[in-house]
Design a protein around this motif. Sequence first.
Motif, PDB file in Angstrom:
ATOM      1  N   PRO A  41       0.830  -1.220   0.000  1.00  0.00           N
ATOM      2  CA  PRO A  41       0.000   0.000   0.000  1.00  0.00           C
ATOM      3  C   PRO A  41       0.862   1.266   0.000  1.00  0.00           C
ATOM      4  CG  PRO A  41      -0.717  -1.519   1.703  1.00  0.00           C
ATOM      5  CD  PRO A  41       0.579  -2.037   1.164  1.00  0.00           C
TER       6      PRO A  41
ATOM      7  N   HIS B 268       0.159   5.876  -4.250  1.00  0.00           N
ATOM      8  CA  HIS B 268      -0.240   7.153  -3.659  1.00  0.00           C
ATOM      9  C   HIS B 268      -0.918   8.049  -4.695  1.00  0.00           C
ATOM     10  CE1 HIS B 268       2.978   5.600  -1.002  1.00  0.00           C
ATOM     11  NE2 HIS B 268       3.720   5.599  -2.072  1.00  0.00           N
TER      12      HIS B 268
ATOM     13  N   ALA C  72      -3.783   5.401  -4.259  1.00  0.00           N
ATOM     14  CA  ALA C  72      -4.219   5.028  -2.912  1.00  0.00           C
ATOM     15  C   ALA C  72      -4.918   6.243  -2.336  1.00  0.00           C
ATOM     16  CB  ALA C  72      -3.045   4.620  -2.043  1.00  0.00           C
TER      17      ALA C  72
ATOM     18  N   PHE D  99       2.574  14.458  -0.508  1.00  0.00           N
ATOM     19  CA  PHE D  99       3.008  14.112  -1.858  1.00  0.00           C
ATOM     20  C   PHE D  99       3.182  15.398  -2.650  1.00  0.00           C
ATOM     21  CE2 PHE D  99       1.277  10.295  -0.194  1.00  0.00           C
ATOM     22  CZ  PHE D  99       2.126   9.322  -0.693  1.00  0.00           C
TER      23      PHE D  99
END
Length: 172
Positions: free
Chosen positions: A27, A31, A104, A162
């Motif tokens: 996981p 992202h 994700a 991110f």
Amino acid sequence: MNRKRRLALALGAGIAPLLVVTMPASPASAHGYVSSPPSRQAQCAAGTIECGPIKWEPQSVEGPKGLTSCSGGNSQFAELDDDSKGWQVTPVGSSQSFSWKLTARHSTSTWQYFVGGRKVAEFDDGGAQPPETVTHTVNFGGLTGKQKILAVWNIADTANAFYACIDVNIGG
Ligand SMILES: [Cu+2]
């Protein structure tokens, strides 16, 4: 116990701990990034620009919150910080929609957009889980010409964010 049975037991014992170790990692490798207008890592993934390993995981530019670099402090993605790499510049108007592609759907605190270190937009999700595609309309507030937009996705339940840079020409 025959030979086959012994082998199966040995394999089973060997594989089980590997699964335990590798499963939490998958996981974390999924992202998100800005897909439109094409961010630097999106251009790498599309083959528009020749790039290193970022080509295979444009969604993985993750780093601690509060950074101001396109690479999110990841040395293996340092080429994202190179303003002279020939990135495709997207002509835009005085406001523009930006779309994130999420691989994700991490619960989100905020989305932020910076130009030259100045925040031009922020969207507060209050910890909600976003859909797979998230779009924001950003007003550039009178800025014109070639600009590098730093888009930031702040995750609600980790210390990380991110990062994606998008090269635009406002009014171009
Ligand atoms: Cu993730």
